[in-house]
Every structure is written in structure tokens, then in C-alpha cells.
Enzyme design. Structure first.
Site, PDB file in Angstrom:
ATOM      1  N   MET A  52       0.844  -1.179   0.000  1.00  0.00           N
ATOM      2  CA  MET A  52       0.000   0.000   0.000  1.00  0.00           C
ATOM      3  C   MET A  52       0.886   1.238   0.000  1.00  0.00           C
ATOM      4  O   MET A  52       2.062   1.165   0.322  1.00  0.00           O
ATOM      5  CB  MET A  52      -0.914  -0.011   1.230  1.00  0.00           C
ATOM      6  CG  MET A  52      -1.945   1.095   1.292  1.00  0.00           C
ATOM      7  SD  MET A  52      -3.088   1.140  -0.087  1.00  0.00           S
ATOM      8  CE  MET A  52      -4.297  -0.067   0.426  1.00  0.00           C
ATOM      9  N   CYS A  53       0.321   2.351  -0.360  1.00  0.00           N
ATOM     10  CA  CYS A  53       1.076   3.595  -0.530  1.00  0.00           C
ATOM     11  C   CYS A  53       1.682   4.089   0.777  1.00  0.00           C
ATOM     12  O   CYS A  53       1.294   3.684   1.869  1.00  0.00           O
ATOM     13  CB  CYS A  53       0.159   4.674  -1.090  1.00  0.00           C
ATOM     14  SG  CYS A  53      -0.740   4.200  -2.568  1.00  0.00           S
ATOM     15  N   ARG A  54       2.634   4.987   0.631  1.00  0.00           N
ATOM     16  CA  ARG A  54       3.245   5.690   1.756  1.00  0.00           C
ATOM     17  C   ARG A  54       3.471   7.134   1.350  1.00  0.00           C
ATOM     18  O   ARG A  54       3.698   7.430   0.179  1.00  0.00           O
ATOM     19  CB  ARG A  54       4.586   5.057   2.138  1.00  0.00           C
ATOM     20  CG  ARG A  54       4.474   3.742   2.864  1.00  0.00           C
ATOM     21  CD  ARG A  54       5.805   3.018   2.907  1.00  0.00           C
ATOM     22  NE  ARG A  54       5.707   1.813   3.692  1.00  0.00           N
ATOM     23  CZ  ARG A  54       5.160   0.686   3.270  1.00  0.00           C
ATOM     24  NH1 ARG A  54       4.672   0.622   2.054  1.00  0.00           N
ATOM     25  NH2 ARG A  54       5.100  -0.371   4.048  1.00  0.00           N
ATOM     26  N   ASN A 104      -3.291   8.219   1.661  1.00  0.00           N
ATOM     27  CA  ASN A 104      -2.794   6.878   1.940  1.00  0.00           C
ATOM     28  C   ASN A 104      -3.941   6.107   2.570  1.00  0.00           C
ATOM     29  O   ASN A 104      -4.425   6.468   3.638  1.00  0.00           O
ATOM     30  CB  ASN A 104      -1.593   6.942   2.885  1.00  0.00           C
ATOM     31  CG  ASN A 104      -1.077   5.573   3.297  1.00  0.00           C
ATOM     32  OD1 ASN A 104      -0.615   5.382   4.406  1.00  0.00           O
ATOM     33  ND2 ASN A 104      -1.147   4.603   2.397  1.00  0.00           N
TER      34      ASN A 104
END
Length: 341
Positions: free
Chosen positions: A1-3, A122
Site C-alpha cells: 500500500m502507498c506511503r 494513503n
């Protein structure tokens, strides 16, 4: 997943000190995370973006931020490395992406920009396809047409813009940005309730106008923890040992640097404090840092034993949560203001 990572300082920072040089920079986290382990998508290789504001205002250049995005993995982009060594800015947004909604394209890379406003996300908005049309119907033609990609994040930004009194304003107070953020979260929760959606949405949003920064650590649940979010502050952020080992130093009570990040950029535990679930943080133009509870039906007071029993499984399964007690949580302040939505 994004950061994502946010830097705001009284002096400009060389982008490499945030993005490429630290051994646990956001770029290195993209392929070597130590805290947020995502077994579904262990690599954040679906593009990246960095946005920054000029150190000194130039009338010809304007007040809008500059954005550099790419769909190549951040750790393998030579242009990013070159640019990071030559650019300085007092306010920087950085984001690495692991696709969960939307295709792999430049249009879907964060940060998103409208005028002087910059936005990142996020997390994920649950069952977004069920509320997308409802969200779009409340937008003006101008804001609707600014959306270039197909992610829930960019549509959330469009919704945020619609909550500003004037998205074209030359300046915004931190109060205006705070209220627009609260209205955005409230609207998304309302749409989800109307659609009968029961899965929680993870809404770690951040927005800036180049002067103030507003970020949220939020989940539409009373029983689950939100995606992780940390902050660090001090007078200098520098390399203390070869090999990219950085630390935050506090020489006095001044806050010359404030950073907010999905995952800490250093391995120094004393450098970072965890932001509480369902709280908003605000960095004012004068470098004051405020942490404010978001009071709605999903808020649980720290004094309530249930606050200690929020489950980690939901966010952890999505690679969005650090192990519980890995770092010390920020201490609440009884005098802290509360926001009701």
C-alpha cells in the site's frame, strides 16, 4: 500500500535528505519496509511523486507547487536521484504508490494539485464505485473536469476542493483547510452510509497551500485502528553516521523542522511519535504543531478503555499499520481542542 512523507521547515531542505539518502527513506521503504508489512503488495513500485514549493516567491513562476511524477519504481529512477541532489524547498510532499484503485498511469500518481493546493492520500475508500456517482454529482463543472485519473484519492481531492469557500483563493487560513478536510470526511461517511457500505474506509489525507499543512489519521470505524501515521520535530535533521543513518536533533525548544510520515524515516525511536487514530494534525505557518481529535460517531476518547482495544487486523492486512507498541504513541493533552463533524 502507498506511503507518504511531509516536510515543513523554517529553512529549505535538499530533497535528497528526505527521498534518497536516508537508509530508511520513503524511497527505500518502497521495497524494504520494516514496519508496515504488506504481504499482498510487498513492493511499492507503481509510481511515485514529489511536490515542492519555491523557497522564494517569484511572480513569473507563481505560487503553485512543482510536481514530478513517474510510473517507474522510485528506487530505479535516475532523474529523481539527479533532481533530489539539486532542489531545495521548505515544504515537500513525497508519495510512493502500490496500486489498489485505478490504473498504472502518471495521472494516478500523487500528489494532486489545483492552483496552489497540493493533496495526497494513503488508504482506500471502501466500495468507492458505489458512491462515486453521488460524489461527482455535487461537484462544479470546473472541479469535475480537473480530475484526470481514475482513483478514489483524486476524487476525494475534488470533493475537498468543493468544500473550500474559494479554491482559487490566493491564500487559505489553516482553519479553512481544517474545515474543508472535516467536511470532506463527513461527506464520504454520509455517502457510505446512504449506500449501505459497512466496510471501513481508511482516510489518511494530507493537504497544503504552501503555508499550512493539514493531515488526518482516520478510519470510519470505532473498532479498528487507522493506517499508521507518525510525526517528528526538532531543529536539525541530518546524517550522523555514514550509510544514510539520520536522526532528528533538538537543540532548543524551537521547531525548525516538522515531518509527518506513514512510516518513520529513521530507526531512532525517540525521533518519532505516533499520531492517534481519528485525529487531525495541523502545522501552522508559524510552525506550531497541533493534534486535534475528530469528534464524530467513529471517535473513541483516549480515556475510554475501548480506545486501547481497537483491532489492528483490518489495516495490517492491507499493509497500512505498524505493529502495535513498536513506537511510543503521542501523549494526549487534556487541553487540546476538539473538532466535531
Amino acid at each position: 500500500m502507498c506511503r507518504f512523507v511531509i516536510y515543513k521547515g523554517t529553512s529549505p531542505v535538499q530533497l535528497s535528505h528526505l527521498l534518497t539518502r536516508p537508509c530508511h527513506s520513503i524511497i527505500n521503504q518502497a521495497f524494504d519496509s520494516r514496519l508496515r508489512l504488506d504481504r499482498r503488495r510487498p513492493i511499492n513500485g507503481d509510481g511515485f511523486g514529489v511536490g515542492w514549493y519555491d523557497t522564494v516567491y517569484d511572480e513569473e513562476l507563481g505560487s503553485q507547487p512543482c510536481i514530478f511524477t513517474s510510473v517507474t519504481p522510485a528506487w530505479n529512477n535516475a532523474n529523481l536521484i539527479r533532481l533530489a541532489e539539486k532542489i531545495k524547498s521548505p515544504l515537500v510532499f513525497g508519495h510512493v504508490r502500490a496500486t489498489t484503485a485505478g490504473s498504472l498511469s502518471l495521472d494516478n500518481c500523487h500528489p494532486f494539485v489545483f492552483g496552489k493546493v497540493m493533496f495526497m492520500h494513503n488508504g482506500g475508500i471502501a466500495e468507492f464505485h458505489l458512491i462515486k456517482r453521488k460524489l461527482q454529482s455535487g461537484l462544479t463543472d470546473e472541479i469535475f473536469n480537473t480530475v484526470q485519473g481514475n482513483t478514489d484519492s483524486e476524487w476525494a481531492f475534488a470533493l475537498f476542493l468543493s468544500k473550500l469557500p474559494n479554491p482559487h483563493a490566493k491564500s487559505f487560513t489553516s482553519k479553512i483547510l481544517q474545515q474543508a478536510m472535516l467536511d470532506t470526511i463527513a461527506a464520504l461517511n454520509s455517502y457510505a452510509e446512504e449506500a449501505g457500505i459497512t466496510e471501513p474506509s481508511l482516510m489518511n489525507f494530507c493537504v497544503t497551500d504552501g503555508e499550512s499543512v493539514v493531515a488526518t489519521r482516520y478510519i470510519s470505524s470505532r473498532k479498528d485502528e487507522a493506517a499508521s501515521l507518525w510525526f517528528s520535530s526538532g531543529t536539525t535533521f541530518s546524517e550522523y553516521m555514514t550509510g544514510g543513518h539520520y536522526k532528528m536533533t533538538k537543540a532548543d525548544k524551537r521547531e525548525n523542522i516538522i515531518m509527518v510520515a506513514s512510516e518513520p524515516l529513521t530507526f531512532e525511536k525517540a525521533d518519532w511519535m505516533e499520531i492517534r487514530t481519528n485525529n487531525m494534525v495541523v502545522i501552522t505557518p508559524k510552525m506550531n504543531f497541533l493534534q486535534i481529535p475528530i469528534i464524530d460517531k467513529f471517535y473513541v476518547s483516549p480515556s475510554d478503555p475501548a480506545a486501547l482495544n481497537r483491532g489492528t487486523d483490518f489495516a495490517a492486512a492491507k499493509g497500512l499499520l505498524s505493529p502495535r507498541n513498536s513506537l511510543a504513541p503521542v501523549q494526549g493533552r487534556e487541553s487540546a481542542p476538539q473538532i466535531v463533524i
